[in-house]
Design a protein around this motif. Sequence first.
Motif, mmCIF file in Angstrom:
data_model
loop_
_atom_site.group_PDB
_atom_site.id
_atom_site.type_symbol
_atom_site.label_atom_id
_atom_site.label_comp_id
_atom_site.label_asym_id
_atom_site.label_seq_id
_atom_site.Cartn_x
_atom_site.Cartn_y
_atom_site.Cartn_z
ATOM 1 N N VAL A 149 0.831 -1.213 0.000
ATOM 2 C CA VAL A 149 0.000 0.000 0.000
ATOM 3 C C VAL A 149 0.867 1.265 0.000
ATOM 4 O O VAL A 149 0.343 2.369 0.064
ATOM 5 N N LEU A 150 2.197 1.067 -0.051
ATOM 6 C CA LEU A 150 3.079 2.235 -0.004
ATOM 7 C C LEU A 150 3.720 2.509 -1.364
ATOM 8 O O LEU A 150 3.991 1.601 -2.131
ATOM 9 N N GLU A 151 3.982 3.779 -1.601
ATOM 10 C CA GLU A 151 4.582 4.218 -2.857
ATOM 11 C C GLU A 151 6.112 4.246 -2.688
ATOM 12 O O GLU A 151 6.619 4.794 -1.716
ATOM 13 N N PRO A 152 6.857 3.658 -3.631
ATOM 14 C CA PRO A 152 8.320 3.732 -3.522
ATOM 15 C C PRO A 152 8.794 5.188 -3.606
ATOM 16 O O PRO A 152 8.227 5.994 -4.351
ATOM 17 N N LEU A 153 9.832 5.500 -2.816
ATOM 18 C CA LEU A 153 10.327 6.880 -2.780
ATOM 19 C C LEU A 153 11.787 6.956 -3.206
ATOM 20 O O LEU A 153 12.519 7.835 -2.773
ATOM 21 N N ASP A 154 12.207 6.009 -4.075
ATOM 22 C CA ASP A 154 13.617 5.923 -4.452
ATOM 23 C C ASP A 154 14.136 7.202 -5.098
ATOM 24 O O ASP A 154 15.283 7.564 -4.938
ATOM 25 N N ASP A 155 13.250 7.887 -5.824
ATOM 26 C CA ASP A 155 13.715 9.054 -6.584
ATOM 27 C C ASP A 155 13.755 10.331 -5.748
ATOM 28 O O ASP A 155 14.009 11.404 -6.278
ATOM 29 N N LEU A 156 13.530 10.246 -4.446
ATOM 30 C CA LEU A 156 13.559 11.468 -3.636
ATOM 31 C C LEU A 156 14.977 11.870 -3.248
ATOM 32 O O LEU A 156 15.205 12.946 -2.704
ATOM 33 N N ALA A 178 -2.181 4.585 -3.301
ATOM 34 C CA ALA A 178 -3.410 5.025 -3.960
ATOM 35 C C ALA A 178 -3.617 6.536 -3.843
ATOM 36 O O ALA A 178 -4.702 7.034 -4.105
ATOM 37 N N SER A 179 -2.574 7.257 -3.445
ATOM 38 C CA SER A 179 -2.682 8.714 -3.310
ATOM 39 C C SER A 179 -3.182 9.332 -4.613
ATOM 40 O O SER A 179 -2.784 8.914 -5.702
ATOM 41 N N LYS A 180 -4.044 10.317 -4.472
ATOM 42 C CA LYS A 180 -4.600 10.951 -5.675
ATOM 43 C C LYS A 180 -3.755 12.125 -6.126
ATOM 44 O O LYS A 180 -4.032 12.760 -7.113
ATOM 45 N N ASN A 181 -2.758 12.468 -5.313
ATOM 46 C CA ASN A 181 -1.904 13.590 -5.682
ATOM 47 C C ASN A 181 -0.445 13.235 -5.398
ATOM 48 O O ASN A 181 0.181 13.780 -4.501
ATOM 49 N N LYS A 182 0.079 12.289 -6.191
ATOM 50 C CA LYS A 182 1.421 11.795 -5.911
ATOM 51 C C LYS A 182 2.492 12.851 -6.148
ATOM 52 O O LYS A 182 3.487 12.906 -5.427
ATOM 53 N N ALA A 183 2.282 13.688 -7.153
ATOM 54 C CA ALA A 183 3.281 14.719 -7.448
ATOM 55 C C ALA A 183 3.400 15.668 -6.264
ATOM 56 O O ALA A 183 4.505 15.953 -5.778
ATOM 57 N N GLY A 184 2.257 16.132 -5.784
ATOM 58 C CA GLY A 184 2.251 17.040 -4.634
ATOM 59 C C GLY A 184 2.785 16.344 -3.399
ATOM 60 O O GLY A 184 3.547 16.935 -2.619
ATOM 61 N N ALA A 185 2.417 15.065 -3.237
ATOM 62 C CA ALA A 185 2.844 14.302 -2.067
ATOM 63 C C ALA A 185 4.369 14.166 -2.041
ATOM 64 O O ALA A 185 5.000 14.306 -0.992
ATOM 65 N N ARG A 186 4.966 13.915 -3.209
ATOM 66 C CA ARG A 186 6.432 13.799 -3.290
ATOM 67 C C ARG A 186 7.106 15.090 -2.849
ATOM 68 O O ARG A 186 8.089 15.085 -2.107
ATOM 69 N N LYS A 187 6.553 16.202 -3.349
ATOM 70 C CA LYS A 187 7.133 17.502 -2.984
ATOM 71 C C LYS A 187 7.060 17.704 -1.469
ATOM 72 O O LYS A 187 8.002 18.166 -0.846
ATOM 73 N N TRP A 188 5.906 17.355 -0.896
ATOM 74 C CA TRP A 188 5.705 17.563 0.543
ATOM 75 C C TRP A 188 6.627 16.667 1.362
ATOM 76 O O TRP A 188 7.253 17.106 2.321
ATOM 77 N N VAL A 189 6.784 15.414 0.941
ATOM 78 C CA VAL A 189 7.660 14.495 1.685
ATOM 79 C C VAL A 189 9.116 14.951 1.578
ATOM 80 O O VAL A 189 9.860 14.929 2.554
ATOM 81 N N SER A 190 9.520 15.406 0.379
ATOM 82 C CA SER A 190 10.886 15.938 0.214
ATOM 83 C C SER A 190 11.108 17.093 1.175
ATOM 84 O O SER A 190 12.159 17.210 1.815
ATOM 85 N N TYR A 191 10.098 17.946 1.271
ATOM 86 C CA TYR A 191 10.206 19.118 2.133
ATOM 87 C C TYR A 191 10.264 18.687 3.600
ATOM 88 O O TYR A 191 11.063 19.204 4.379
#
Lengths: 447, 321
Positions: A105-112, A335-348
């Motif tokens: 249920v988790l999205e890989p974050l390798d590219d962060l 299943a996040s509906k806003n993965k692009a935004g979520a990536r930015k927020w997690v990076s931050y």
Amino acid sequence: MRIRTLVAATGALALSLVSGCAQGGAAGSSPNTVTYWLWDANQLPAYQACAKGFERENPGLKVRITQLGWSDYWTKLTAGFIAGTQPDVFTDHIQNFGQFADLKVLEPLDDLGIKDSDYQPGLAANWIGQDGHRYGAPKDWDTVALFYNSKMAKDAGLTAERLNSLSWNPEDGGTFEKAVAHLTVDAKGRRGDEPGFDRNNVKVYGLATNGGGFGDGQTQWSNFAASAGWNYLDKPRWGTKYQYDSKTFQSVVDWYFGLARKGYMPPLSDYNIQSNQANTQVAAGKAAIALDGAWMISTYAGFKGLDIKSALTPVGPIGKRATMMNGLADSITKASKNKAGARKWVSYLASDKCQTVVGRYGVVFPATPAGTRAAVAAYEKKGIDVSSFTEPVADKKHARTFSYPIASYSADMTALMTPAMEDIYGNGKPVSSLDRTNEQINLILSQ
Amino acid sequence: MTIASSSPPSRLPLGGAEGAPPKTIAQRAGAGENQGDGRLAAVFLAPALLGFVVFLLWPTLRGIYLSFTRFNLLTPAEWVGLDNYVRMVNDPIFWDSLTVTVEYVLINIGVQTVAALAIAVLLQRLTQSALLRGIVLTPYLMSNVVAGLVWLWILDTQLGIGNEILAAVGVDRIPFLADETWAIPTIALINVWRHVGYTALLLFAGLQAIPNDMYEAARVDGASEWRMFWRITMPLLRPVLAVVLIMTVIGSFQVFDTVAVTTAGGPANATNVLQYYIYGSAFGRFQFGYASAMSVALLVVLSAITILQYRLTRAGRTDLG
């Protein structure tokens, strides 16, 4: 005709109600919003401040933070995964990481671009799954130390220096057990190490209890077991065999729960996870020392009329003191509906910029060294010395830090270990009974 | 104004009541209109039927299907045949759970039914105060979770006011919710405290249906209150008592919330009641297939007990009239 219309209308109403329910939780998920969940109410203002900074840097993006109490948090998150109403980003705990990774249920974050060296040692590596992908960005960390009632310690003639240099072994308990015994006082005022001490009629216990400790013993027996050289699993991460059948471990557990038999620690029947945890026992003046985590620093500091200080965990048979060092992370849901935004927020969230802001609130130790420094300074400003929690991380020569057990099926492990440990602590079952429990857990793990 | 027991009894639809029942609309309507009524009936029934199918029938059937699968809710269910049932039969924790649940039900229902009956009879025979009837019901107005938490705090071994009082009068502290022997009786009694008023009120309604002239006649014959209770009240209350028992036993078998907030199944599984074990297996360990199998087992147990109770108590028939 009219009847048919009525039937149709009823059906339509029912359908809209059902679909309305399904959409309810996800409302607000849009390309412009990132939903974020956390459980610690103390940390909410810090992350709100962080979100403000993020929104300034990313015009058009909004972060919506929801705070839920610990137990509701996981129930709601699970329900969210099932119903599709999960947040975009959530605070993740190692205890649940294995299960979530298994459930995919988790999205890989390798590219962060998360680098181990950017964070306190070990924190980043723990969030790599068995498949080699990263699923969490380091957020904070905590360790365990002794919180003690300084007046009781003074009355017992124990200085801060003495309490910081205690040692321990599973045979006679060492100077740690001596201190705990001396801090214990029975109803007639006799100390635990004095003749005639009545262990069935104790007024103040030397050591508070936090229950049986499930399968991790984080604030119970884990520091003792680790300072005797024991490890939960055969490998640091994603092990396949638990080691609760180890003779070393069993001797530690026998000694630790033996403190209750001697009257130095309350019996299991005095403990309740809701109404009477270790911190409550200290606050009520029923216990002198509690083993507790860094997340409780503000709680202990806030006890009215009590001067609570902290000390390092005792040095064990391996010649080092030990403490669990547990780190939380931020994860993105698959299943996040806003993965692009979520990536930015997690990076931050994982950046020095956010973690320093969080650190300044003095409620938690952020994962980056700069964030940690900001937190230490903030605690100092409040008059709280947190070195007992930071020193084991900084001084690897004299201290061993270890992580929460990282393996699959951790919920099953906990479900089996909880009653097993309570049976030993509360019902006097022999520690060798853990052999069978360990066998059962490893059988599940070998599936 | 109170509902005095001397006023004409308002009858419960127990069947077999004296006098001809009023005619129903259907009976009055002519044969030609029957079809129209059928349609209208369908419309009125539709919402309830929809609810029944969506919230009861379908989940039950799906639950039974899932009990034959390995299912974690997030990936498709995988058919495993009887595996879950084999595991259940061999799972000592399941049997332990069932034993603990039965122990709970026996204490809970035993004490609750006797207490509720006593309260109902006292309400019927001694007082006409609506205020008192209201007071009897008050614990029921509190949520289960709140009641559980309040009792948890009262009964805490070290800090609870209940134990402080015991200690003050020189009695040893009792680990009500933290000891293997005490925990289940304590939880059972907490729930008796909460539900006894409601149960009493149901029985009280049943008592209201017993014609007062029977008591008057008995009194003229010189019968004591005790004798009247056993010879008039109990036999005539039997159908209501049976229904109340069936309902409360089913509810009692499903105990969950009080356990979840007070003991979380502990210490050492001493209060790991079946519903709590099912919940933990499903939502804690994601073993929805196994949890479904245990739910089916509970369904079977409850059905069997209900049928047995219904038969033994002749719940469908009344001795009234």
